[in-house]
Design an enzyme around this catalytic site. Structure first.
Site, PDB file in Angstrom:
ATOM      1  N   SER A 237     -11.121   1.426  -1.780  1.00 20.78           N
ATOM      2  CA  SER A 237     -10.720   2.536  -2.641  1.00 20.78           C
ATOM      3  C   SER A 237      -9.469   3.199  -2.117  1.00 20.78           C
ATOM      4  O   SER A 237      -9.087   3.015  -0.960  1.00 20.78           O
ATOM      5  CB  SER A 237     -11.834   3.595  -2.756  1.00 20.78           C
ATOM      6  OG  SER A 237     -12.926   3.119  -3.493  1.00 20.78           O
ATOM      7  N   SER A 275     -12.473  -1.549  -6.092  1.00 24.98           N
ATOM      8  CA  SER A 275     -11.611  -0.516  -5.516  1.00 24.98           C
ATOM      9  C   SER A 275     -11.475   0.653  -6.489  1.00 24.98           C
ATOM     10  O   SER A 275     -10.936   0.513  -7.578  1.00 24.98           O
ATOM     11  CB  SER A 275     -10.220  -1.098  -5.215  1.00 24.98           C
ATOM     12  OG  SER A 275      -9.421  -0.151  -4.542  1.00 24.98           O
ATOM     13  N   ASP A 277      -9.548   3.480  -7.509  1.00 23.79           N
ATOM     14  CA  ASP A 277      -8.173   3.923  -7.275  1.00 23.79           C
ATOM     15  C   ASP A 277      -7.844   5.088  -8.205  1.00 23.79           C
ATOM     16  O   ASP A 277      -7.782   4.916  -9.433  1.00 23.79           O
ATOM     17  CB  ASP A 277      -7.205   2.766  -7.496  1.00 23.79           C
ATOM     18  CG  ASP A 277      -7.541   1.565  -6.620  1.00 23.79           C
ATOM     19  OD1 ASP A 277      -7.898   1.777  -5.451  1.00 23.79           O
ATOM     20  OD2 ASP A 277      -7.455   0.422  -7.119  1.00 23.79           O
TER      21      ASP A 277
END
Length: 347
Positions: A237, A275, A277
């Site tokens: 992340s 992830s 983001d």
């Protein structure tokens, strides 16, 4: 064990001689170059823990000004960002922004809410939207203990200060990994003109994502630079916070936040499935009407430059960290970084 939040002696990108690009760096090359923005960390290292809290505190939030124009970009929504829907819906930030570990995010949000409700400015408040982001530091820390809470929130808020910002394995970056190396907290800034006005854009990041590190376009793969290291952990992340004093409204700040997420690719992010983001952008400008959209391109470009540098600074500053069961995230070797940048003519 709590370790004071202090910068390491490792170089930042500017110290390596990499130029700033089209826009000059600010005096501290930090998010705190935006007037009235302070940063504080609380860090837990030891006893199986490498975790903490990082607080971004805009002083413009006060009794007489209960919100700031802000917005959010979700590059990939695999995360637990508290306060996200109202932030996006109203285009307004009502609280400091706190970053922490995934399973501690809810305790941190509750502690932030309790802290603010106890202040005179919120003596009669009946609704408030705390904003708390996270990345997963479970590779290097016993994440299930949920060790971060009210004590660390209070410490980080009390420590929030202008000036230089500690980077690397501090605060919310204590246990993160990025691009095959130890990641952490990074920051940078740029000076830019928007609609004829001299402005600053500052960035702070919490890096914990996968990919192949690139600095000034030069690939620096961990499998090559860390010859004897074990297989590197996969980060999952990234949280990006953008502050500015440019005259922009909430809608325009959504466009700024989008550019912040785009900038991750410049340092080698692979935007993996897991992830989370996110980018949050806010302005401390006292609104008298926003700039025209046609005037925003320099702000977009300066934001991307500052984000790229902050992401790189987070890795350069971070030191090798050993977690439970000997799990290790290795610092990027600075001498090998210098060697490859020089060979490529980047410095």
């Amino acid at each position: 064990m709590t370790r004071p939040s202090s910068s390491t002696s490792r170089p930042r990108l500017a110290d390596l001689g990499v130029p700033s690009g089209a826009f000059a760096r600010g005096p501290e090359n930090a998010i705190t170059d935006v007037r009235g923005v302070r940063v504080g960390h609380a860090t837990l290292h030891g006893d199986g823990l490498h975790t903490g809290v990082t607080a971004i505190v805009p002083d413009a939030l006060a009794a007489e000004r209960r919100s700031l124009p802000a917005n959010l970009s979700v590059g990939n929504g695999y995360g637990k960002l508290v306060g996200a829907t109202q932030l996006r819906e109203l285009g307004a930030l009502e609280t400091p922004i706190l970053l922490t570990s995934t399973l501690s995010v809810f305790r941190v949000a509750d502690a932030l809410l309790g802290h603010l409700l106890a202040t005179p400015a919120h003596a009669r408040t009946t609704t408030l939207n705390p904003v708390v982001g996270e990345t997963n530091d479970g590779f290097l820390s016993d994440i299930r203990r949920r060790a971060v809470g009210e004590e660390q929130v209070t410490e980080a808020l009390a420590a929030a200060a202008p000036g230089p910002v500690a980077e690397g394995a501090v605060g919310a970056g204590a246990g993160t990994v990025a691009l095959g190396y130890k990641g952490g907290i990074g920051t940078a800034s740029r000076l830019v003109e928007v609609a004829g006005r001299a402005c600053t854009v500052g960035v702070l990041v919490q890096t914990n994502f996968s990919g192949t590190l690139r600095v000034a376009g030069v690939p620096l793969p961990a499998e090559e630079l860390l010859a004897d290291a074990p297989a590197q952990p996969v980060g999952n992340s990234c949280m990006i916070v953008v502050a500015t004093d440019a005259p922009v409204d909430g809608r325009q700040l959504g466009r700024v936040a989008n550019r912040a997420v785009f900038a991750m690719r410049g340092v080698g992010a692979d935007y993996a499935q897991g992830s989370g983001d996110y980018a949050i952008a806010f302005s401390v400008h006292e609104q008298h009407g926003p700039a025209a959209d046609d005037d925003l391109s320099p702000l977009f470009a300066a934001t991307m430059d500052a984000v790229e540098e902050a992401l790189i600074n987070s890795v350069l500053a971070a030191e090798t960290t050993v977690g439970p069961e000997g799990r290790t995230a290795h610092a990027v070797p600075i001498d090998r970084v210098r060697e490859r940048l020089a060979r490529a003519g980047a410095i």
